[in-house]
Design a protein around this motif. Structure first.
Motif, PDB file in Angstrom:
ATOM      1  N   SER A   5      24.235  31.342 123.063  1.00 12.28           N
ATOM      2  CA  SER A   5      25.602  31.654 122.189  1.00 12.28           C
ATOM      3  C   SER A   5      26.597  31.497 123.074  1.00 12.28           C
ATOM      4  CB  SER A   5      25.283  32.962 121.367  1.00 12.28           C
ATOM      5  OG  SER A   5      24.352  32.696 120.525  1.00 12.28           O
ATOM      6  N   SER A  12      21.452  31.487 116.820  1.00 12.26           N
ATOM      7  CA  SER A  12      20.292  32.244 116.565  1.00 12.26           C
ATOM      8  C   SER A  12      19.144  31.986 117.752  1.00 12.26           C
ATOM      9  CB  SER A  12      19.468  31.770 115.440  1.00 12.26           C
ATOM     10  OG  SER A  12      19.065  30.623 115.366  1.00 12.26           O
ATOM     11  N   ARG A  13      18.348  32.728 118.118  1.00 11.39           N
ATOM     12  CA  ARG A  13      17.363  32.749 119.146  1.00 11.39           C
ATOM     13  C   ARG A  13      16.483  31.317 118.673  1.00 11.39           C
ATOM     14  NH1 ARG A  13      15.934  32.539 124.134  1.00 11.39           N
ATOM     15  NH2 ARG A  13      13.953  32.862 124.474  1.00 11.39           N
ATOM     16  N   ASP A  14      16.317  31.193 117.714  1.00  5.85           N
ATOM     17  CA  ASP A  14      15.441  29.805 117.366  1.00  5.85           C
ATOM     18  C   ASP A  14      16.336  28.562 117.699  1.00  5.85           C
ATOM     19  OD1 ASP A  14      13.248  31.386 116.414  1.00  5.85           O
ATOM     20  OD2 ASP A  14      13.576  31.240 114.279  1.00  5.85           O
ATOM     21  N   GLN A  16      18.650  28.163 119.871  1.00  4.16           N
ATOM     22  CA  GLN A  16      18.725  28.055 121.429  1.00  4.16           C
ATOM     23  C   GLN A  16      17.507  27.630 121.848  1.00  4.16           C
ATOM     24  OE1 GLN A  16      20.096  31.686 123.370  1.00  4.16           O
ATOM     25  NE2 GLN A  16      20.859  32.572 121.285  1.00  4.16           N
ATOM     26  N   GLN A 178      18.860  27.674 109.525  1.00  2.00           N
ATOM     27  CA  GLN A 178      18.738  28.767 108.394  1.00  2.00           C
ATOM     28  C   GLN A 178      20.279  29.338 108.101  1.00  2.00           C
ATOM     29  OE1 GLN A 178      16.505  29.080 106.298  1.00  2.00           O
ATOM     30  NE2 GLN A 178      14.638  28.253 107.595  1.00  2.00           N
ATOM     31  N   PRO A 180      23.085  31.990 107.740  1.00  2.00           N
ATOM     32  CA  PRO A 180      22.991  33.318 108.565  1.00  2.00           C
ATOM     33  C   PRO A 180      22.853  34.503 107.613  1.00  2.00           C
ATOM     34  CG  PRO A 180      24.811  31.945 109.031  1.00  2.00           C
ATOM     35  CD  PRO A 180      24.199  31.196 107.950  1.00  2.00           C
ATOM     36  N   ASP A 181      21.976  35.497 107.769  1.00  2.00           N
ATOM     37  CA  ASP A 181      21.702  36.719 107.436  1.00  2.00           C
ATOM     38  C   ASP A 181      23.091  37.323 107.348  1.00  2.00           C
ATOM     39  OD1 ASP A 181      21.768  37.884 109.849  1.00  2.00           O
ATOM     40  OD2 ASP A 181      19.404  38.110 109.618  1.00  2.00           O
ATOM     41  N   THR A 184      24.186  38.320 111.234  1.00  2.00           N
ATOM     42  CA  THR A 184      24.504  37.471 111.728  1.00  2.00           C
ATOM     43  C   THR A 184      25.854  36.881 111.416  1.00  2.00           C
ATOM     44  OG1 THR A 184      22.065  36.477 112.100  1.00  2.00           O
ATOM     45  CG2 THR A 184      23.885  35.091 112.658  1.00  2.00           C
ATOM     46  N   GLN A 187      28.566  38.903 112.888  1.00  2.00           N
ATOM     47  CA  GLN A 187      28.844  38.255 114.306  1.00  2.00           C
ATOM     48  C   GLN A 187      29.748  37.169 114.309  1.00  2.00           C
ATOM     49  OE1 GLN A 187      25.118  38.278 116.917  1.00  2.00           O
ATOM     50  NE2 GLN A 187      24.227  39.740 115.444  1.00  2.00           N
TER      51      GLN A 187
END
Length: 280
Positions: A5, A12-14, A16, A178, A180-181, A184, A187
């Motif tokens: 990021s 997201s981590r996924d 990255q 996906q 973002p929730d 996220t 952010q």
């Protein structure tokens, strides 16, 4: 150092992991996701993260794979020959390089964005299989072979308008972004509007996710549309209570043109508001 990021892009981590895996495998990264989830911007951020150049090939419905390699302008050569122009003797004067040629011969390893590949004809991805596999192609008019000097990082985006061929998919590393929730999304908003008032953000976020969850909505508002809406709410200095008092079923949201992009969804809100008032 791999992709992470950045100050201007929340990954997201996924995501990255997907980017770094595609780079390690030297495979094109195929990115899908709802419009407005940052697929195209991702390529810009990868280029910045890797401190390299970004080459962009924006695909249209009329785009052919050959245009990504090169185009030979036979008409211009014929015209120049009729005019007695001396440059007709060198056919290279009529070869126009495409984005893949530029990427293959770039001074340092670039990022190549093939944007919205699903807009083109179904044969478009298949016509690029050999070039993406071997990282080379032939220029038949001159007899030369163009070979990749530094294998580019290739990012391919798709909006799922049509299915892509299995042979093409097999050569890609795939990731679906996906939506973002809420955490996220906060952010992401903070990156763009660090000084937004917390009360306004809280009320707007609740209203936004309520709208997205509405059954029957033809087009759910995206991240980019939320950012546009928040900008307008701040410009117009909308009271957060206005957003809290009027829930999704009672009224259409203020400045709804930033969120709702077709008349069917606007009419859906108007009907719900009318029915709610009548029942009340």
């Amino acid at each position: 150092m791999g992709f992470q990021s950045t100050d201007s892009y929340i990954a997201s981590r996924d995501l990255q992991v997907a980017v770094n895996a595609a780079i390690a495998l030297e495979r094109p990264l195929l990115i899908k996701g709802e419009p407005g989830t940052g697929k195209t911007v991702l390529a810009h951020e990868i280029a910045k993260s890797l401190d390299t150049d970004l080459l962009q090939w924006h695909v249209k419905s009329t785009t052919k794979a050959q245009q990504g390699l090169y185009e030979y302008d036979a008409v211009a050569r014929l015209r120049d020959s009729q005019l007695g122009d001396g440059k007709v003797h060198d056919i290279k004067n009529y070869i126009k390089r495409g984005k893949l040629w530029d990427a293959f011969t770039h001074a340092k390893r670039p990022v190549l964005l093939i944007d919205e590949i699903d807009k083109a004809d179904i044969e478009f991805p298949n016509d690029l299989l050999q070039e993406l596999d071997r990282m080379e192609f032939n220029v038949y008019e001159t007899g030369e072979t163009v070979t990749s000097v530094h294998r580019p990082v290739i990012i391919i985006t798709s909006n799922n308008e049509k299915d892509l061929p299995d042979a093409f998919l097999r050569r890609c590393f795939f990731h679906y972004i996906q939506f973002p929730d809420e955490e996220t999304m906060k952010q992401i908003v903070d990156v763009h509007f660090p000084n937004i008032k917390s009360r306004l953000l809280s009320a707007a976020m609740k209203r936004f996710f309520d709208i997205r969850s509405m059954p029957g909505l033809k087009k759910k508002p995206s991240t980019s549309e939320l950012l546009d809406w928040l900008k307008l709410l701040m410009i117009e200095d909308i009271d957060p209570e206005t957003l809290r008092e009027n829930d999704t079923k009672k009224s259409i949201p203020p400045l709804h043109g930033a969120l709702l992009k077709n008349e069917a969804d606007v009419h859906l809100f108007e009907r719900l508001a009318f029915l709610t008032r009548r029942e009340g």
